[in-house]
Design a protein around this motif. Structure first.
Motif, PDB file in Angstrom:
ATOM      1  N   LEU A 153       0.846  -1.213   0.000  1.00  0.00           N
ATOM      2  CA  LEU A 153       0.000   0.000   0.000  1.00  0.00           C
ATOM      3  C   LEU A 153       0.870   1.248   0.000  1.00  0.00           C
ATOM      4  CD1 LEU A 153      -2.772   1.415   0.304  1.00  0.00           C
ATOM      5  CD2 LEU A 153      -2.589   1.059   2.766  1.00  0.00           C
ATOM      6  N   ASN A 154       1.934   1.230   0.809  1.00  0.00           N
ATOM      7  CA  ASN A 154       2.794   2.414   0.920  1.00  0.00           C
ATOM      8  C   ASN A 154       3.716   2.576  -0.281  1.00  0.00           C
ATOM      9  OD1 ASN A 154       1.738   3.068   3.463  1.00  0.00           O
ATOM     10  ND2 ASN A 154       3.125   1.629   4.485  1.00  0.00           N
ATOM     11  N   ASP A 155       4.175   1.452  -0.841  1.00  0.00           N
ATOM     12  CA  ASP A 155       5.207   1.535  -1.887  1.00  0.00           C
ATOM     13  C   ASP A 155       4.652   1.667  -3.301  1.00  0.00           C
ATOM     14  OD1 ASP A 155       6.917   1.248   0.179  1.00  0.00           O
ATOM     15  OD2 ASP A 155       7.556  -0.809  -0.307  1.00  0.00           O
TER      16      ASP A 155
ATOM     17  N   TYR B 237     -12.147  -5.875   0.083  1.00  0.00           N
ATOM     18  CA  TYR B 237     -12.109  -4.974  -1.077  1.00  0.00           C
ATOM     19  C   TYR B 237     -10.895  -4.063  -1.039  1.00  0.00           C
ATOM     20  CZ  TYR B 237     -14.508  -1.682   2.122  1.00  0.00           C
ATOM     21  OH  TYR B 237     -14.858  -0.867   3.184  1.00  0.00           O
ATOM     22  N   GLY B 238     -10.393  -3.771   0.174  1.00  0.00           N
ATOM     23  CA  GLY B 238      -9.153  -2.992   0.284  1.00  0.00           C
ATOM     24  C   GLY B 238      -7.974  -3.785  -0.241  1.00  0.00           C
ATOM     25  N   LYS B 239      -7.934  -5.075   0.107  1.00  0.00           N
ATOM     26  CA  LYS B 239      -6.854  -5.948  -0.381  1.00  0.00           C
ATOM     27  C   LYS B 239      -6.880  -6.027  -1.908  1.00  0.00           C
ATOM     28  CE  LYS B 239      -5.454 -10.795  -0.577  1.00  0.00           C
ATOM     29  NZ  LYS B 239      -5.642 -12.162  -0.085  1.00  0.00           N
ATOM     30  N   ILE B 240      -8.068  -6.185  -2.455  1.00  0.00           N
ATOM     31  CA  ILE B 240      -8.204  -6.302  -3.919  1.00  0.00           C
ATOM     32  C   ILE B 240      -7.681  -5.030  -4.590  1.00  0.00           C
ATOM     33  CG2 ILE B 240      -9.900  -6.453  -5.794  1.00  0.00           C
ATOM     34  CD1 ILE B 240     -11.591  -8.144  -3.668  1.00  0.00           C
TER      35      ILE B 240
ATOM     36  N   PRO C  89      -5.764   6.307  -3.570  1.00  0.00           N
ATOM     37  CA  PRO C  89      -6.239   5.810  -2.265  1.00  0.00           C
ATOM     38  C   PRO C  89      -6.916   4.450  -2.411  1.00  0.00           C
ATOM     39  CG  PRO C  89      -7.549   7.693  -3.029  1.00  0.00           C
ATOM     40  CD  PRO C  89      -6.378   7.584  -3.939  1.00  0.00           C
ATOM     41  N   ALA C  90      -6.785   3.617  -1.359  1.00  0.00           N
ATOM     42  CA  ALA C  90      -7.395   2.278  -1.376  1.00  0.00           C
ATOM     43  C   ALA C  90      -8.344   2.176  -0.187  1.00  0.00           C
ATOM     44  CB  ALA C  90      -6.315   1.201  -1.298  1.00  0.00           C
ATOM     45  N   PRO C  91      -9.609   2.585  -0.363  1.00  0.00           N
ATOM     46  CA  PRO C  91     -10.571   2.525   0.745  1.00  0.00           C
ATOM     47  C   PRO C  91     -10.684   1.103   1.292  1.00  0.00           C
ATOM     48  CG  PRO C  91     -11.509   3.664  -1.147  1.00  0.00           C
ATOM     49  CD  PRO C  91     -10.215   3.063  -1.596  1.00  0.00           C
TER      50      PRO C  91
END
Length: 1619
Positions: free
Chosen positions: A578-580, A594-597, A585-587
């Motif tokens: 997520l950081n790299d 759904y965030g993982k996807i 944005p990934a809600p």
């Protein structure tokens, strides 16, 4: 025994060769021997239930060989006649089966290809493949889309379903859908598709057999475990502990008991494979047993092999003989593990159950470690299914190495008895179809196979669900007693699902009628395999203003990803990703699914590296599905006409495909430049456009970059200036020339073409007005219409975006600042409420008896006085079916009454219409009526005596050009032009010229000619009336709605890029329209081509259409009909009508339809203009036709569509007519507008102005440039130029601008004529034809309507052509513009190729799709009496021969003008060949009636010589003036050419035509004698224009002496009188 395979008609190879190659064995096993007879010698559907490893694949091979054997002719396999489809449950198994069948079938030349999500095939590759190995989902998608695609779904002859017992699994509904669709196709098309089901042992195999339509007495085979090739020992271990950790430890210990040989350990989670493998390896090391597992080649082998895998865990486990296998691994890693295990390098393989269903990888022992598996849908653990257990156990025992196999199941103690019971007595498998009923019903509705509740109920009866609901109703909550056939229950299911789909806007469901109709959203969901719940999510969350981040968040919530879960061990790595790598944005973050996807998708695009193999596998799954879902969202946004969102989604789909964010340099799509260069370009923000503007030295030494920029068409497309033509004040027509702005590179762009999207957007209202998908080639023209509103917007954007490449786009601005809209149209004539006028108002008893009615209709009543009692010009605009023919008769009767010595001329646009009028009027009207068309040319006496001439525009144009020499043209008192609105059509210029010339003639003869124009309702009738000199009294332009029979119009839009599938998707709605609007009354269906008449008729028959009179038709007309397809369709009450039918067949069909013996008539569009056949319902199936000239599908003129609609409603029988228009969905708005309001008529003269100026110059009407300018002002074009200047590319209507525009127009046309050697422009602006002879020739060329480019070519080509054959080739195959419009229809290039093989003169093999090549082949076939491939070619030959004589005569004139003797003689021979249909070298005796090639040996040479020296005097009966030419399509007057030439110089001195010779004729030929005195020899050739072998030549000896006492005015012209 296997040797039975040998078959006398089968392959000629030896028995052992076929056995070894196709089955890899010498004998069949027991199971294969039992099923052999049914599998190999019948077409029966089959179900084989047998244990794993029993050799079911070879049974499939037997059915494949049987299918291939049926397509062998003369020892050759007809590979284009069949397709075999093998459906494997998993991609891994599909790959293995492809490999297996490819090797086995390679000796037979059979191509086997894999068609799965991993392996896509182009349409061409599919066509070249005989066997496809696919997965259920992929085949479902293919058959959903392939309606009407004959190339695939309709060629399938054998469907093999492997592991059919998976019906009880989540993927079972897909199998049910495939089988139901196939079975319905078999029933509807009456074609043979054999189904073979391969299954493990099942308890309820009879149910599955019923579902597959297998005859239980012939095709059903059930083999229990006794038939296993290797006996199986089964061990059950129950673990009592409840502690989870201890439980796992006990299971591992249980596994260790069995890992002493080649073992597969099955676990139920991907991460469990690694944990178990590591633990087992550790245990082996601790116990000192690791040496038993090492590869025979030692640890070095493992160290070497690990380099081939990117997977860290694989590299770690390989050296010790352990490995893992699951669906999340990369394909190459899975293949590597499979190969190493089968070769014995891996001893213990820990895998998931997918391996048991997939690859056939046997082991000595299999261990099932635990029976609890996680069900994503339920969100909890469930028991492993008994079929999975059996499938896994089926892998135990290797026939080559083991005498027995071992199967171990390790489960909890409480489940031990459960599995023991299941393995000894199984439960029946049930259907899972109800869970996906909504998705599958939507797919069938989108496909068009289900259109109402009744059909949906019938469709369910083909599913396994229906079979099990009847067998076991309680499981499905049904009380069987109440509803034994389950009709009510099925109907209730369908209605509930229909309501759900309707609520989601995927279909439109009318509960009252029970009809379903698909929507754009439903079609998109079906085509992109989007689930119903996902569409619900889209409806809730998706709108026009979402950002890229919002879109990814919506995609992440799709139901397609529901099985992806967040695992505890992944959270840390997900946080890093997520950081790299996440740019948006990934809600939901890392804790939510759904965030993982979302994180995985963004990491995939950013090309981020992942360590956890579970994340790698999830990422691959997410990327594959997200690309599809984003494409579906793009289609949805495009249909909703949201420009910004459409653009955003198209780019996002390419971002996922290319794995590049939209803001990086598009040059990253190519691996030419190093990353350092690309990074610098991005730092400096250098776009491709900026770099293209830079100089080479600025770009520097980066030659790779320079080369890439020079050929980077993948990122640009160029617009040439577009043309905007206002049609009305609210509609614009846009013509857009598109050309690629790059160097084509096959490696980058492929060989087919680049796909692009184009749309017109209004930036102010944020709306798309038109969108289109096209394949860009070298250069193409797009024509479309868009709406416009007042006050005018400042501009629209035309945006073109590549479908494949990021950064490849172009924008063209349509600026409205200088747009001049056409004038507002005046109001229509109101229909007055008058008392209907009785026919006694005619005042002539002989006229009154002509009519069967007693009173004129309202329109005829209103116009009666003007037409019958005045001489003023009249324009009548009224809808088709308003009785305009009666109006024409009223005007004709006025001429008969008042001007009995004058003539009336009636011009109809088609020969068929002329014939109809002639047949009617010759019976009804006492005065003399003559037909004057290309087919019928009466002699001058008949025309001179006629009172009424019925003709076509082209014929009257040709006749009236010589009006000074033709007295009957000067006697014309009235000119009636039917369908005058065709002025705007391709043939419109001819009408313009006729009217202009009529006005010109009447001004010179000072005798007014009345002009009456008949038309449909017009928008700009006032302009047309002004041009025709019609005052307000003579203008009647009624509304389209004032038809005698009111018309109800329905317009339906159909999606689809490709014409043929779109036409096929219209067949079912056409059938529904018949059922809804006209179940018992006559129906006319208009289609674009002869092929479509056949396909539509056959599809209606498949839809179970049947008429009540068919037995009568079959009995009385069956033997009369020549066409086999027509004979078939008439048996079902459906007629076909097109120009390719024999005339007698057409007449029979017309008679049957008029007398209501058949209900449906399917016709090509020409029938709308031709015979007047009204029907209650008219269906226009498609509004495009294939234009052979431009080689693309173009729209009918709107007038044609109105004409077709006008056939709806029969005044005597109907209160209302119905018209159903089926159109391409992007054109629906256009037709909505113009089918309800009239269409303005514009001029088409501009494109062919040069041809018409040429004719007038030749006739002497135009002699100067000023005359040409004046001539233009007489035309309708000039009037419309003032009223709608922008349409004709005129900037404004000021006097100076107009003068300059017209002057340029004349200059250009005269220049074109000058370079074509047609005219000469003198210094004092005088224009004249080139010398007297050429003037005569041009008059002929004008009369014959030879195109200007043709004239130019005539002069350039021929003096060198002494060979008739080469002359014929060069002219007809390359140049005659008259043949440019000859259609080359679908697949006719292949027919031309075949035809060319049987003809003597070779043609260019790369031009078989050319109209000119086809013309040349048809002429050769005509001369050779060759068999034509289809009836269309016979009609086309008639068209070619119609033009050939005209062109040859013009050629002869040019040859005469230039004095080319040899060429002129060759042309006359060519005329003879065309008329007789023979080659010049054929025996002249073949010209005689009934003499054929086989009779020639009866003649002796002496007789032949006498016949060929025919005397000049002929003794035929005086009545026979027509040539005897049975192969020429129309009657031809016999005539002769007299050619005088000097052979030594090959110079033609004089040419004279003469007509039919009666007893004896005297003909004078004038010619110039040589200037120098002396003796000379001229040769006179007497050449027939109709017969071969009757030509004669005479030498004429002249002695030239100086003239004595020459007087002024005499010249050296001599007259030679010939008797």
């Amino acid at each position: 025994e296997h040797e039975q395979l040998q078959d006398g008609d089968f392959f000629r190879s030896k028995r052992k060769f076929l056995m070894n190659l196709c089955l890899c064995m010498k004998r069949l096993n027991r199971i294969q021997s039992i099923v052999f007879e049914t599998a190999y010698n019948t077409n029966e559907n089959m179900l084989i239930c047998a244990p794993t490893g029993a050799g079911k694949t070879n049974i499939a091979m037997l059915t494949i060989l049987h299918e291939i054997r049926q397509h062998v002719q003369h020892g050759v396999i007809k590979k284009d006649e069949f397709k075999i489809v093998y459906v494997a449950p998993m991609k891994a198994l599909a790959a293995e089966m492809t490999n297996y069948f490819s090797k086995r079938l390679e000796p037979l030349g059979i191509t086997v290809k894999e068609l799965t999500g991993d392996m896509q095939l182009s349409k061409g590759e599919i066509l070249r493949t005989q066997m496809l190995v696919t997965t259920p989902e992929k085949w479902d998608v293919v058959t959903r889309k392939s309606v009407g695609d004959v190339a695939l779904s309709q060629l399938v002859k054998l469907l093999i379903l492997d592991e059919v017992h998976l019906l009880h699994e989540d993927r079972g509904p897909v199998l049910e859908s495939i089988v139901a669709r196939t079975l319905r196709q078999v029933e509807s098309t009456q074609s043979m598709i054999r189904i073979l089901g391969l299954s493990a042992t099942l308890p309820n195999y009879l149910d599955v057999a019923t579902f597959l339509h297998v005859n239980p007495y012939i095709g059903l085979f059930y083999f229990d475990s006794r038939f296993r090739p290797v006996p199986l020992g089964q061990t059950f271990i129950g673990i009592k502990t409840t502690n989870k950790v201890k439980n796992c430890e006990c299971q591992r210990k249980g596994c260790c008991l069995w890992i002493h040989m080649c073992v597969m350990v099955f676990v139920h989670a991907r991460n469990a494979t690694v944990r178990t493998a590591m633990a087992l390896r550790e245990k082996a090391k601790n116990n000192g047993h690791i040496c038993h597992f090492l590869s025979p080649q030692g640890s070095e082998y493992g160290q070497a092999e690990k380099q081939r895998s990117r997977n860290k865990q694989l590299r770690e486990l390989f050296p010790d003989g352990f490995s893992i296998h699951h669906a999340g691994m990369l394909r190459q890693d899975r293949s590597l593990v499979e190969n190493l295990f089968s070769n014995g390098h891996i001893k213990v393989l820990v895998c998931t159950a997918t391996l048991a269903w997939g690859v056939n990888l046997p082991a000595h022992a299999v261990v099932i470690k635990g029976t609890q598996i996680y069900a994503a849908k339920r969100g909890s653990f469930v028991d492993l299914g008994i079929l999975d257990v059996m499938q896994i156990f089926g892998r135990a025992g290797r026939p080559q190495f083991d005498k027995f196999g071992e199967g171990v199941i390790i489960t909890t103690h409480d489940k031990l008895s459960h599995y023991l019971t299941l393995l000894t007595q199984q439960n029946p498998i049930e259907s899972q179809f109800l869970e996906s009923l909504a998705d599958n019903l939507n797919a069938e509705i989108a496909l068009g196979t289900v259109t109402n509740v009744e059909e949906a109920v019938k469709w369910i009866s083909y599913t396994y669900l229906y079979v099990r609901m009847r067998a076991n109703p309680l499981v499905y909550g049904i009380s069987h007693k109440m509803d034994p056939g389950l009709e009510k229950h099925r109907e209730q299911l369908v209605i509930e699902v229909g309501r759900k789909l309707d609520k989601a806007r995927m279909i439109r469901f009318e509960e009252r009628t029970g009809f379903f109709s698909s929507t754009d959203l439903g079609r998109t969901a079906s085509h992109y395999y989007i689930k119903y719940n996902t569409i619900e999510t889209f409806n809730e969350l998706f709108d026009a203003h979402k950002t890229e981040g919002d879109i990814l968040a919506i995609v992440s919530k799709a139901e397609e990803f529901e099985q992806i879960k967040v695992r505890e061990e992944e959270i840390e790595e997900l946080d890093t990703l997520l950081n790299d790598f996440c740019e948006l944005p990934a809600p939901g973050g890392v804790e939510n699914n759904y965030g993982k996807i979302n994180i995985l998708l963004q990491t995939y695009i950013s090309r981020g590296e992942m360590d956890s193999f579970s994340l790698i596998s999830d990422s691959a799954y997410v990327a594959q599905n997200a690309a599809r879902i984003v494409r579906a969202l793009f289609e949805i946004a495009l249909r909703k006409r949201w420009p910004a969102m459409t653009y955003r989604l198209l780019n996002l789909s390419k971002v996922i495909d290319k794995r590049l964010w939209g803001w990086v340099s598009p040059l990253r799509q190519f691996s030419v430049l190093p990353p350092s260069v690309l990074s610098k370009l991005e730092e400096k923000n250098l776009t491709v456009d900026k770099m293209k503007d830079m100089r080479k030295d600025e770009i520097g030494e980066k030659s790779a970059l320079l080369k890439l920029l020079e050929t980077n068409g993948q990122v640009r497309s160029k617009y040439e200036p577009s043309t905007i033509q206002p049609i009305t004040r609210t509609v614009l027509r846009v013509r857009l020339n598109i050309a690629p702005d790059f160097t084509w590179n096959d490696q980058v762009h492929g060989t087919v073409g680049e796909p692009w999207w184009i749309w017109v957007e209004d930036p102010t209202n944020d709306h798309i007005y038109h969108s289109e998908y096209f394949i860009i080639q070298k250069k193409q023209l797009l024509v479309f219409t868009i709406p416009i509103f007042e006050p005018l917007p400042s501009q629209y954007y035309i945006r073109a975006v590549s479908d494949r490449w990021l950064g490849a786009e172009a924008v063209c601005i349509i600026n409205f600042q200088h747009l001049i809209l056409p004038e507002r149209h005046p109001p229509h004539t109101e229909l007055l409420d008058l008392q209907p006028l009785p026919i006694t108002a005619l005042g002539h008893r002989e006229y009154e008896v002509l009519y069967k009615f007693t009173h004129f209709n309202p329109i005829q009543t209103q116009i009666f006085h003007t037409l019958y009692h005045t001489d003023c010009n009249v324009l009548l605009g009224a809808p088709t079916g308003s009785g305009k023919t009666v109006a024409a008769e009223l005007a004709i009767f006025r001429v008969f009454n008042k001007y009995p010595t004058s003539k009336a001329v009636y011009i109809a646009p088609l020969k068929a219409l002329v014939r109809e009028r002639i047949e009617d009027w010759k019976v009804r009207i006492e005065e003399k009526v003559v037909e004057l068309t290309g087919d019928v040319t009466p002699d001058m006496k008949a025309i001179a005596q006629a009172d009424l001439i019925v003709t076509t525009p082209e014929k009257w144009d040709g006749v009236s050009r010589s009006w000074q020499n033709r007295s009957y043209v000067q006697k014309v008192a009235i000119l009636i032009i039917d369908e005058i609105h065709l002025l705007g059509d391709e043939r419109g210029p001819v009408l313009e010229v006729i009217v202009s010339r009529t006005n010109f003639i009447s001004s010179h003869t000072e005798k007014p000619v009345r002009v009456v124009g008949l038309s449909t309702a017009l928008a700009n009738a006032r302009d047309l009336a002004d041009w025709l000199n019609i005052n307000q009294m003579g203008l009647f332009n009624f509304r389209p709605s004032v038809r005698p029979v009111p018309l109800e119009v329905h317009i339906q839009g159909f999606p689809g890029q490709h014409y043929c599938p779109r036409m096929a998707s219209m067949n079912k709605p056409a059938f529904q329209a018949i059922r809804s609007h006209s179940p018992a009354k006559p129906v006319l269906i208009f289609v674009s081509s002869r092929r479509q008449t056949r396909l539509t008729a056959l599809d209606l028959i498949k839809s179970r259409y049947h008429c009540s009179h068919t037995s009568i038709i079959s009995k009385y007309f069956g033997e009369l009909i020549r066409d086999s397809n027509l004979k078939l369709t008439l048996a079902f009450g459906i007629g076909m009508h097109h120009a390719g039918l024999h005339e007698r067949d057409r007449k029979t069909v017309e008679e049957l339809f008029v007398n209501c013996k058949i209900q449906v008539l399917i016709a090509t569009s020409t029938l709308a203009w031709g015979v007047n056949f009204p029907a209650h319902l008219v269906i226009v199936k498609g509004t495009e036709y294939y234009d052979g000239k431009t080689r693309r599908y173009v729209d009918y003129p709107i007038t044609d569509v109105l004409q077709m609609m006008g056939r709806a409603g029969r005044p005597q029988f109907d209160d209302q007519g119905k018209a159903v228009i089926l159109v391409h969905d992007i054109k629906k708005d256009f037709y909505k507008k113009f089918l309800y309001e009239p269409f303005p008529v514009e001029s088409s003269l501009l494109e062919v102005l040069a041809d018409h100026l040429n004719a007038e110059i030749a006739a002497g009407t135009i002699t100067s440039k000023q005359d040409a300018m004046d001539y233009i002002t007489w035309t309708y074009f000039f009037r419309r130029l003032i009223m709608n200047p922008t349409y004709y590319n005129l900037d404004d209507v000021s006097h100076d601008t107009m003068n300059k525009y017209l002057s340029n127009l004349v200059e250009k046309s005269l220049f074109d004529l000058g370079v074509s050697y047609c005219i000469e422009v003198g210094e004092v602006r005088q224009i004249h034809a080139l010398q007297d002879l050429v003037g005569y020739m041009l008059l002929e060329a004008g009369n014959s309507k030879i195109h200007t480019p043709c004239c130019e070519m005539l002069v350039c080509l021929w003096s060198s052509f002494n060979s008739l054959q080469w002359f014929c080739f060069c002219f007809f195959s390359k140049n005659a513009q008259e043949y440019a419009d000859l259609p080359v229809r679908h697949n006719e290039d292949q027919m031309n190729s075949e035809l060319a093989k049987h003809l003597p003169i070779e043609v260019n093999p790369h031009s078989f799709d050319s109209s000119h090549t086809k013309t040349h082949l048809l002429l050769q076939a005509h001369f050779s009496h060759a068999m034509l491939p289809c009836p269309d070619y016979a009609t086309d030959t008639k068209t070619v021969l119609d033009q050939a004589i005209r062109i040859c005569q013009a050629m002869l004139d040019v040859a005469a003008h230039h004095g080319w003797l040899v060429t002129a003689l060759n042309i006359t021979n060519l005329v003879q060949m065309v008329v007789q249909g023979r080659w010049i070298h054929d025996s002249s005796l073949l010209t005689l009636p009934n003499i054929e090639h086989q009779h020639l040996y009866l003649f002796r040479y002496g007789i032949l010589l006498n016949v060929s020296r025919f005397p000049v005097s002929f003794h035929f009966p005086l009545l026979i003036v027509k040539a005897m030419a049975p192969r020429f399509p129309k009657a031809k007057d016999e005539g002769w050419f007299l050619i005088l030439g000097e052979v030594d110089k090959k110079e033609l001195i004089a040419l004279k035509r003469t007509g039919y010779v009666r007893k004896q004729n005297t003909v004078s030929v004038a010619f110039y004698t040589p200037e120098t005195p002396g003796k000379c020899i001229y040769t006179l050739y007497l050449m027939s224009d109709s017969y071969l072998g009757m030509d004669q030549q005479y030498d004429i000896y002249l002695n030239i002496v100086p003239a004595q006492g020459t007087t002024e005015g005499t010249d050296a012209r001599s007259h030679l009188a010939l008797n």
